[in-house]
Design a protein around this motif. Structure first.
Motif, PDB file in Angstrom:
ATOM      1  N   THR A  13     -61.436  12.544  12.596  1.00 42.49           N
ATOM      2  CA  THR A  13     -60.829  11.279  12.173  1.00 42.49           C
ATOM      3  C   THR A  13     -60.962  10.231  13.273  1.00 42.49           C
ATOM      4  OG1 THR A  13     -59.263  12.526  10.828  1.00 42.49           O
ATOM      5  CG2 THR A  13     -58.705  10.253  11.278  1.00 42.49           C
ATOM      6  N   PHE A  14     -60.758  10.639  14.511  1.00 44.90           N
ATOM      7  CA  PHE A  14     -60.890   9.733  15.649  1.00 44.90           C
ATOM      8  C   PHE A  14     -62.332   9.263  15.803  1.00 44.90           C
ATOM      9  CE2 PHE A  14     -61.015   9.326  20.482  1.00 44.90           C
ATOM     10  CZ  PHE A  14     -60.460   8.058  20.487  1.00 44.90           C
ATOM     11  N   LYS A  15     -63.270  10.195  15.696  1.00 47.63           N
ATOM     12  CA  LYS A  15     -64.683   9.843  15.850  1.00 47.63           C
ATOM     13  C   LYS A  15     -65.137   8.859  14.774  1.00 47.63           C
ATOM     14  CE  LYS A  15     -69.260  11.688  16.492  1.00 47.63           C
ATOM     15  NZ  LYS A  15     -70.127  12.833  16.613  1.00 47.63           N
ATOM     16  N   SER A  16     -64.593   9.016  13.562  1.00 41.91           N
ATOM     17  CA  SER A  16     -64.960   8.110  12.471  1.00 41.91           C
ATOM     18  C   SER A  16     -64.228   6.772  12.572  1.00 41.91           C
ATOM     19  CB  SER A  16     -64.658   8.756  11.123  1.00 41.91           C
ATOM     20  OG  SER A  16     -63.264   8.806  10.902  1.00 41.91           O
ATOM     21  N   GLN A  17     -63.376   6.633  13.583  1.00 42.55           N
ATOM     22  CA  GLN A  17     -62.594   5.425  13.861  1.00 42.55           C
ATOM     23  C   GLN A  17     -61.561   5.129  12.774  1.00 42.55           C
ATOM     24  OE1 GLN A  17     -65.508   2.379  14.734  1.00 42.55           O
ATOM     25  NE2 GLN A  17     -65.892   3.235  16.755  1.00 42.55           N
ATOM     26  N   ALA A  18     -61.145   6.176  12.054  1.00 41.91           N
ATOM     27  CA  ALA A  18     -60.092   6.014  11.054  1.00 41.91           C
ATOM     28  C   ALA A  18     -58.716   5.930  11.713  1.00 41.91           C
ATOM     29  CB  ALA A  18     -60.128   7.157  10.046  1.00 41.91           C
ATOM     30  N   ILE A  19     -58.603   6.438  12.954  1.00 42.76           N
ATOM     31  CA  ILE A  19     -57.389   6.237  13.750  1.00 42.76           C
ATOM     32  C   ILE A  19     -57.807   5.702  15.111  1.00 42.76           C
ATOM     33  CG2 ILE A  19     -55.906   7.944  12.619  1.00 42.76           C
ATOM     34  CD1 ILE A  19     -56.529   9.884  14.871  1.00 42.76           C
ATOM     35  N   ASP A  20     -56.917   4.940  15.734  1.00 43.82           N
ATOM     36  CA  ASP A  20     -57.222   4.349  17.033  1.00 43.82           C
ATOM     37  C   ASP A  20     -56.821   5.307  18.163  1.00 43.82           C
ATOM     38  OD1 ASP A  20     -54.459   4.161  16.963  1.00 43.82           O
ATOM     39  OD2 ASP A  20     -54.404   1.978  17.086  1.00 43.82           O
ATOM     40  N   THR A  21     -57.075   4.891  19.387  1.00 43.83           N
ATOM     41  CA  THR A  21     -56.790   5.744  20.537  1.00 43.83           C
ATOM     42  C   THR A  21     -55.304   6.079  20.654  1.00 43.83           C
ATOM     43  OG1 THR A  21     -58.748   4.921  21.678  1.00 43.83           O
ATOM     44  CG2 THR A  21     -57.080   5.994  23.029  1.00 43.83           C
ATOM     45  N   PRO A  22     -54.380   5.110  20.554  1.00 45.77           N
ATOM     46  CA  PRO A  22     -52.963   5.494  20.592  1.00 45.77           C
ATOM     47  C   PRO A  22     -52.595   6.480  19.474  1.00 45.77           C
ATOM     48  CG  PRO A  22     -53.162   3.155  21.016  1.00 45.77           C
ATOM     49  CD  PRO A  22     -54.535   3.645  20.588  1.00 45.77           C
ATOM     50  N   GLY A  23     -53.209   6.327  18.321  1.00 46.49           N
ATOM     51  CA  GLY A  23     -52.937   7.240  17.206  1.00 46.49           C
ATOM     52  C   GLY A  23     -53.401   8.654  17.490  1.00 46.49           C
ATOM     53  N   VAL A  24     -54.582   8.802  18.076  1.00 44.83           N
ATOM     54  CA  VAL A  24     -55.082  10.137  18.386  1.00 44.83           C
ATOM     55  C   VAL A  24     -54.252  10.764  19.508  1.00 44.83           C
ATOM     56  CG1 VAL A  24     -56.892   9.637  20.103  1.00 44.83           C
ATOM     57  CG2 VAL A  24     -57.187  11.526  18.532  1.00 44.83           C
ATOM     58  N   ILE A  25     -53.808   9.960  20.452  1.00 41.28           N
ATOM     59  CA  ILE A  25     -52.952  10.479  21.528  1.00 41.28           C
ATOM     60  C   ILE A  25     -51.655  11.038  20.938  1.00 41.28           C
ATOM     61  CG2 ILE A  25     -51.523   9.811  23.502  1.00 41.28           C
ATOM     62  CD1 ILE A  25     -53.788   7.848  24.278  1.00 41.28           C
ATOM     63  N   ARG A  26     -51.029  10.271  20.044  1.00 40.05           N
ATOM     64  CA  ARG A  26     -49.773  10.723  19.440  1.00 40.05           C
ATOM     65  C   ARG A  26     -49.975  12.005  18.634  1.00 40.05           C
ATOM     66  NH1 ARG A  26     -49.106   5.170  18.951  1.00 40.05           N
ATOM     67  NH2 ARG A  26     -49.997   5.155  16.868  1.00 40.05           N
ATOM     68  N   ARG A  27     -51.048  12.060  17.863  1.00 39.37           N
ATOM     69  CA  ARG A  27     -51.272  13.241  17.013  1.00 39.37           C
ATOM     70  C   ARG A  27     -51.559  14.491  17.841  1.00 39.37           C
ATOM     71  NH1 ARG A  27     -54.912  11.764  11.881  1.00 39.37           N
ATOM     72  NH2 ARG A  27     -54.509  13.974  11.508  1.00 39.37           N
ATOM     73  N   VAL A  28     -52.378  14.357  18.878  1.00 36.79           N
ATOM     74  CA  VAL A  28     -52.703  15.516  19.711  1.00 36.79           C
ATOM     75  C   VAL A  28     -51.474  15.949  20.520  1.00 36.79           C
ATOM     76  CG1 VAL A  28     -54.088  16.284  21.691  1.00 36.79           C
ATOM     77  CG2 VAL A  28     -55.177  15.099  19.785  1.00 36.79           C
ATOM     78  N   ALA A  29     -50.721  14.997  21.065  1.00 37.78           N
ATOM     79  CA  ALA A  29     -49.521  15.345  21.828  1.00 37.78           C
ATOM     80  C   ALA A  29     -48.502  16.053  20.941  1.00 37.78           C
ATOM     81  CB  ALA A  29     -48.911  14.094  22.455  1.00 37.78           C
ATOM     82  N   VAL A  35     -46.285   4.047  27.703  1.00 34.99           N
ATOM     83  CA  VAL A  35     -45.846   4.036  26.314  1.00 34.99           C
ATOM     84  C   VAL A  35     -45.339   5.438  25.994  1.00 34.99           C
ATOM     85  CG1 VAL A  35     -46.546   3.697  23.914  1.00 34.99           C
ATOM     86  CG2 VAL A  35     -47.604   2.323  25.733  1.00 34.99           C
ATOM     87  N   ALA A  36     -44.128   5.526  25.481  1.00 35.56           N
ATOM     88  CA  ALA A  36     -43.560   6.832  25.132  1.00 35.56           C
ATOM     89  C   ALA A  36     -44.211   7.359  23.867  1.00 35.56           C
ATOM     90  CB  ALA A  36     -42.055   6.702  24.935  1.00 35.56           C
ATOM     91  N   ILE A  37     -44.415   8.647  23.847  1.00 37.09           N
ATOM     92  CA  ILE A  37     -44.937   9.305  22.650  1.00 37.09           C
ATOM     93  C   ILE A  37     -43.731   9.910  21.941  1.00 37.09           C
ATOM     94  CG2 ILE A  37     -46.404  11.138  21.765  1.00 37.09           C
ATOM     95  CD1 ILE A  37     -48.130  10.799  24.287  1.00 37.09           C
ATOM     96  N   ALA A  38     -43.365   9.300  20.828  1.00 32.43           N
ATOM     97  CA  ALA A  38     -42.203   9.780  20.084  1.00 32.43           C
ATOM     98  C   ALA A  38     -42.579  11.012  19.274  1.00 32.43           C
ATOM     99  CB  ALA A  38     -41.708   8.675  19.156  1.00 32.43           C
ATOM    100  N   PRO A  39     -41.640  11.926  19.118  1.00 33.46           N
ATOM    101  CA  PRO A  39     -41.918  13.108  18.304  1.00 33.46           C
ATOM    102  C   PRO A  39     -42.320  12.710  16.891  1.00 33.46           C
ATOM    103  CG  PRO A  39     -39.807  13.315  19.428  1.00 33.46           C
ATOM    104  CD  PRO A  39     -40.294  11.924  19.654  1.00 33.46           C
ATOM    105  N   GLY A  40     -43.342  13.366  16.390  1.00 32.40           N
ATOM    106  CA  GLY A  40     -43.800  13.112  15.036  1.00 32.40           C
ATOM    107  C   GLY A  40     -43.439  14.262  14.125  1.00 32.40           C
ATOM    108  N   PRO A  41     -43.949  14.235  12.926  1.00 28.73           N
ATOM    109  CA  PRO A  41     -43.601  15.285  11.976  1.00 28.73           C
ATOM    110  C   PRO A  41     -44.195  16.642  12.332  1.00 28.73           C
ATOM    111  CG  PRO A  41     -45.261  13.843  11.047  1.00 28.73           C
ATOM    112  CD  PRO A  41     -44.815  13.230  12.352  1.00 28.73           C
ATOM    113  N   GLY A  42     -45.180  16.678  13.227  1.00 31.85           N
ATOM    114  CA  GLY A  42     -45.776  17.950  13.627  1.00 31.85           C
ATOM    115  C   GLY A  42     -46.867  18.386  12.693  1.00 31.85           C
ATOM    116  N   PRO A  43     -47.515  19.485  13.038  1.00 28.47           N
ATOM    117  CA  PRO A  43     -48.609  19.971  12.216  1.00 28.47           C
ATOM    118  C   PRO A  43     -48.100  20.578  10.928  1.00 28.47           C
ATOM    119  CG  PRO A  43     -48.184  21.485  14.018  1.00 28.47           C
ATOM    120  CD  PRO A  43     -47.296  20.294  14.220  1.00 28.47           C
TER     121      PRO A  43
END
Length: 108
Positions: free
Chosen positions: A36-52, A96-104
């Motif tokens: 998804t990141f490579k296809s540029q469907a999400i930006d860098t902050p988005g990929v950081i949040r998802r991976v973290a 920038v803080a990485i807030a907890p997300g919904p998780g995998p």
């Protein structure tokens, strides 16, 4: 973007695979995030949040993801002992803080 060496990327993928050998859905989710990141469907902050979020609690893998980030971006562990990492991005002062997300998603 800094040059990503194939050897570094493969080594990181091996680390992810070894860490989550008994949970292949996490490894597959990571691959989906990277596609998804490579296809540029999400930006860098988005990929950081998802991976973290996906690798939450595994400092080695979270910090190791810096290998894939464009120049100027950097994931760091907060000095205040917070469980969630922070990141820096170009042109922005401070972290920038990485807030907890919904998780995998749960395994099938």
């Amino acid at each position: 973007m800094r040059e990503l060496r194939v050897e570094d990327a493969l080594m990181y993928l091996d680390q992810v695979k070894m860490e989550f050998g008994s949970q292949p859905h996490i490894y597959n989710e990571f691959l989906d995030i990277m596609k998804t990141f490579k296809s540029q469907a999400i930006d860098t902050p988005g990929v950081i949040r998802r991976v973290a979020s996906l690798f939450h609690g595994n400092k080695r893998l979270v910090l190791g993801f810096n290998t894939f980030l464009p120049e100027g971006y950097r994931i760091e562990l907060p000095l205040d002992g917070s469980a969630w990492p922070v990141y820096r991005e170009p042109g922005r002062s401070g972290c920038v803080a990485i807030a907890p997300g919904p998780g995998p998603p749960p395994p099938p």
